[in-house]
Design a protein around this motif. Sequence first.
Motif, PDB file in Angstrom:
ATOM      1  N   TYR A   9       8.319  12.327  -2.114  1.00 39.73           N
ATOM      2  CA  TYR A   9       8.456  10.953  -1.630  1.00 39.73           C
ATOM      3  C   TYR A   9       7.176  10.420  -0.991  1.00 39.73           C
ATOM      4  CZ  TYR A   9      13.271  12.374  -2.176  1.00 39.73           C
ATOM      5  OH  TYR A   9      14.432  12.862  -2.687  1.00 39.73           O
ATOM      6  N   GLY A  10       6.857   9.177  -1.293  1.00 39.25           N
ATOM      7  CA  GLY A  10       5.747   8.492  -0.650  1.00 39.25           C
ATOM      8  C   GLY A  10       6.282   7.353   0.199  1.00 39.25           C
ATOM      9  N   LEU A  11       5.382   6.692   0.931  1.00 36.53           N
ATOM     10  CA  LEU A  11       5.800   5.595   1.787  1.00 36.53           C
ATOM     11  C   LEU A  11       5.053   4.326   1.367  1.00 36.53           C
ATOM     12  CD1 LEU A  11       7.474   4.926   4.372  1.00 36.53           C
ATOM     13  CD2 LEU A  11       5.340   5.190   5.626  1.00 36.53           C
ATOM     14  N   VAL A  12       5.804   3.279   1.057  1.00 40.88           N
ATOM     15  CA  VAL A  12       5.167   2.009   0.717  1.00 40.88           C
ATOM     16  C   VAL A  12       5.096   1.174   1.986  1.00 40.88           C
ATOM     17  CG1 VAL A  12       5.248  -0.020  -0.756  1.00 40.88           C
ATOM     18  CG2 VAL A  12       6.183   2.130  -1.572  1.00 40.88           C
ATOM     19  N   GLU A  13       3.887   0.754   2.342  1.00 41.32           N
ATOM     20  CA  GLU A  13       3.699   0.000   3.579  1.00 41.32           C
ATOM     21  C   GLU A  13       3.242  -1.421   3.266  1.00 41.32           C
ATOM     22  OE1 GLU A  13       2.290   3.343   6.771  1.00 41.32           O
ATOM     23  OE2 GLU A  13       0.769   2.418   5.526  1.00 41.32           O
ATOM     24  N   ASP A  14       3.227  -2.230   4.301  1.00 45.27           N
ATOM     25  CA  ASP A  14       2.709  -3.604   4.215  1.00 45.27           C
ATOM     26  C   ASP A  14       3.442  -4.441   3.165  1.00 45.27           C
ATOM     27  OD1 ASP A  14       0.888  -2.500   5.938  1.00 45.27           O
ATOM     28  OD2 ASP A  14      -0.616  -2.178   4.376  1.00 45.27           O
ATOM     29  N   ILE A  15       4.757  -4.298   3.112  1.00 45.92           N
ATOM     30  CA  ILE A  15       5.540  -5.117   2.182  1.00 45.92           C
ATOM     31  C   ILE A  15       5.877  -6.436   2.876  1.00 45.92           C
ATOM     32  CG2 ILE A  15       7.637  -5.228   0.802  1.00 45.92           C
ATOM     33  CD1 ILE A  15       7.820  -2.164   1.157  1.00 45.92           C
ATOM     34  N   PRO A  16       5.580  -7.562   2.261  1.00 48.58           N
ATOM     35  CA  PRO A  16       5.919  -8.855   2.881  1.00 48.58           C
ATOM     36  C   PRO A  16       7.410  -8.928   3.188  1.00 48.58           C
ATOM     37  CG  PRO A  16       4.606  -9.146   0.891  1.00 48.58           C
ATOM     38  CD  PRO A  16       4.936  -7.699   0.969  1.00 48.58           C
ATOM     39  N   ALA A  17       7.763  -9.475   4.367  1.00 46.91           N
ATOM     40  CA  ALA A  17       9.141  -9.431   4.839  1.00 46.91           C
ATOM     41  C   ALA A  17      10.092 -10.223   3.954  1.00 46.91           C
ATOM     42  CB  ALA A  17       9.201  -9.947   6.272  1.00 46.91           C
ATOM     43  N   HIS A  18       9.584 -11.262   3.320  1.00 44.86           N
ATOM     44  CA  HIS A  18      10.497 -12.106   2.553  1.00 44.86           C
ATOM     45  C   HIS A  18      10.912 -11.457   1.236  1.00 44.86           C
ATOM     46  CE1 HIS A  18       6.489 -13.039   0.916  1.00 44.86           C
ATOM     47  NE2 HIS A  18       7.153 -13.128  -0.226  1.00 44.86           N
ATOM     48  N   ASN A  29       0.834  -1.196   0.000  1.00 44.65           N
ATOM     49  CA  ASN A  29       0.000   0.000   0.000  1.00 44.65           C
ATOM     50  C   ASN A  29       0.869   1.247   0.000  1.00 44.65           C
ATOM     51  OD1 ASN A  29      -2.735  -0.964   0.103  1.00 44.65           O
ATOM     52  ND2 ASN A  29      -2.171  -1.817   2.102  1.00 44.65           N
ATOM     53  N   LEU A  30       0.371   2.302  -0.645  1.00 42.45           N
ATOM     54  CA  LEU A  30       1.122   3.548  -0.703  1.00 42.45           C
ATOM     55  C   LEU A  30       0.406   4.623   0.110  1.00 42.45           C
ATOM     56  CD1 LEU A  30       3.459   5.161  -2.188  1.00 42.45           C
ATOM     57  CD2 LEU A  30       1.609   6.028  -3.607  1.00 42.45           C
ATOM     58  N   THR A  31       1.163   5.321   0.972  1.00 47.44           N
ATOM     59  CA  THR A  31       0.604   6.462   1.712  1.00 47.44           C
ATOM     60  C   THR A  31       1.579   7.624   1.622  1.00 47.44           C
ATOM     61  OG1 THR A  31       1.640   5.720   3.741  1.00 47.44           O
ATOM     62  CG2 THR A  31      -0.646   5.066   3.397  1.00 47.44           C
ATOM     63  N   TRP A  32       1.185   8.755   2.219  1.00 48.30           N
ATOM     64  CA  TRP A  32       2.081   9.915   2.209  1.00 48.30           C
ATOM     65  C   TRP A  32       2.207  10.434   3.637  1.00 48.30           C
ATOM     66  CZ3 TRP A  32       1.249  15.599   2.113  1.00 48.30           C
ATOM     67  CH2 TRP A  32       2.425  16.281   1.791  1.00 48.30           C
ATOM     68  N   THR A  33       3.452  10.661   4.079  1.00 46.22           N
ATOM     69  CA  THR A  33       3.674  11.035   5.478  1.00 46.22           C
ATOM     70  C   THR A  33       3.596  12.534   5.712  1.00 46.22           C
ATOM     71  OG1 THR A  33       6.019  10.975   4.999  1.00 46.22           O
ATOM     72  CG2 THR A  33       5.080   9.054   6.090  1.00 46.22           C
ATOM     73  N   GLY A  34       3.518  13.318   4.658  1.00 48.37           N
ATOM     74  CA  GLY A  34       3.309  14.750   4.855  1.00 48.37           C
ATOM     75  C   GLY A  34       4.567  15.567   4.896  1.00 48.37           C
ATOM     76  N   GLU A  35       5.731  14.965   4.658  1.00 49.34           N
ATOM     77  CA  GLU A  35       6.945  15.749   4.781  1.00 49.34           C
ATOM     78  C   GLU A  35       7.399  16.352   3.456  1.00 49.34           C
ATOM     79  OE1 GLU A  35       8.882  12.751   6.915  1.00 49.34           O
ATOM     80  OE2 GLU A  35       7.656  13.355   8.628  1.00 49.34           O
ATOM     81  N   ASN A  36       7.695  15.515   2.494  1.00 42.22           N
ATOM     82  CA  ASN A  36       8.222  16.026   1.235  1.00 42.22           C
ATOM     83  C   ASN A  36       7.328  15.530   0.100  1.00 42.22           C
ATOM     84  OD1 ASN A  36       9.717  16.401  -1.160  1.00 42.22           O
ATOM     85  ND2 ASN A  36      11.611  16.415   0.032  1.00 42.22           N
ATOM     86  N   TYR A  37       6.944  16.427  -0.793  1.00 40.05           N
ATOM     87  CA  TYR A  37       5.990  16.028  -1.824  1.00 40.05           C
ATOM     88  C   TYR A  37       6.615  15.146  -2.900  1.00 40.05           C
ATOM     89  CZ  TYR A  37       7.986  19.561  -4.965  1.00 40.05           C
ATOM     90  OH  TYR A  37       8.834  20.278  -5.760  1.00 40.05           O
TER      91      TYR A  37
END
Lengths: 169, 272
Positions: free
Chosen positions: B187-196, B177-185
Motif C-alpha cells: 500500500y502507498g499513500l496518496v497525498e495532496d488530494i483536492p478536497a472537492h 502525490n504518492l508516498t510510502w509510509t513504511g508499513e506494508n509494501y
Amino acid sequence: MNKYFLYTARFALLLLFQVLILNNVLIGGYVNPFIYVLFIMLLPFNIRPWLLLIIGFLLGYTVDIFSSTSGLHAGATVLMAFVRPTIVRLTTGARDPEGSLNPGISDMGARWFFTYSIVLVLIHHTALFFLEVFSFTQLPSTLLRISLSTLFSELLIMMIMLFFGKNRR
Amino acid sequence: MRNLVRFVQKYHFVLLFLLLESLCVYLLSNSHSYHRAALINTSNALTGEVYQTKSNITGYFSLGFHNDLLALENAQLHDRIAELEEMVDSTSRQSDHVHFRHIPAKVISNTVHFRNNYILINKGRLDGVKADMGIISPDGVAGIVTGVSDHYATALSLLHRYARISVMFRKSGQLANLTWTGENYRYGLVEDIPAHLKIVEGDTVVTSGHSLIFPEGIMVGTIKEYIEPAGSSLNKAVLTLSTDFNMLRQVYVVFNSDQQEIDQLRKANIHE
C-alpha cells in the motif's frame, strides 16, 4: 594459520547467508533477522578491544554495501562490539575467563551463550532499527520490530550454535 | 604532549568507539536525502557480481511463472500496437507528444521490508542507463534510478522515504502525490488530494507525466480507502500498489529521448 582461515570462512559464510537469504526474509512485515553479528560474538575473549571495534566496523560496513545502506549496520555493529567486553564481564564475572577459552557453547555452555547472545542481539537490533527510522515518531512499530526480530535472530543463532558450535575448539 | 599521549593510550578504546560511531552517523545522515542517496553507489563490481550470480540461480525457480507474465504482457502490447496503428492512420498528427524509450532490465536485488528500499538492476551506463530515469514493471511504476556503474544501476524503490512521485486520477485528471509510509509494501499513500474531489474505492491512479521521469498514464494503483479529511483542504487516501514489489523481476528503464533538450531549456530559464 588454521585459526585465521576459520575466522575468514566464518565471516564470508555469515555475510553471504545474511545478504543472500536473510535480507529477503519477511515474516508478517515486522521480522528481519540479522545473524551476521554472531561473528563478533564468537571472536576470542582475549582479542584486543580496539581490534574488536575495527572488525565490528568492517563487518557492518560490508553488510551496508550489500544492503545499499550507508553507516546503518556499521553503526549498530560498532556499538555492539563496544559493549561486548562489558557484557562478557557481567555474564562471566571476569574480564578474560581463562585465556584458552572461547565464547561458544562447547567452552561456556548453552545457557551462558544464550544470555550473552540475546543481550548483544537486543543491543544491536535496538540501535539498528532506531538508526534506520532515524526518529522516534513511529515508536510502537519500531519497538515491535525490535522485539520480534531480536527473538527470531536469537532463535536462528542458537540453532546455528547447537548445530555447528558443539565440537569446535 | 606526554599527557595527551597517555590520555589517548588510556582511553583509546572509548576514543576509537566515538570516532567510528560518529563516522557511521555522518555516513548515515548524509544518505538521508534524496540526492545524497544517489551517491551511495552499491552498484559496484563486487556486489553486482554476487547478486547477479544469485539471481542467475534463483531465477530458474520462477521461470515458468515469469514466462507466463511476459507472454501476457506481450499480448497486451500487441493489442496496444494495433490500437495505436489505428490512431496513426486516423490522425496524421506528429511529434506533439513526449518521446519515451524503454530499456529492458532484470532486477538482481530488491527488498521490501526496510524503511528505505533499493532495487539493483543488471543494466548500467554502457546500456544507456542514467540517473533520474524511471523504472517500471509490467504492472506499473517501480522506482527511480539514482546510481549507475558500467553494468549495473541502483534505484530508489517506490518503497523509500524519499520516493515521491506525481500522480493523477485517471477519471478526473486531478493531480496528487504518492508516498510510502513504511508499513506494508502493498500500500502507498496518496497525498495532496483536492478536497472537492469525489473519490470512490477502486479509482485508478496513474502517473501524471509532469516530472518527465515517467510517461503519462503508467499504472500506479487503485484506491483502497479514503481517509476522512481533518480540517485540511488537501486529503489523503490509501492506495493498493499495482506493482507487487516482492516479486519484481523483469523491469523496463524508461527515459525521455528529448531529456537533454528539456534540461537545456530548464537551465536557460533559470539563468534568465
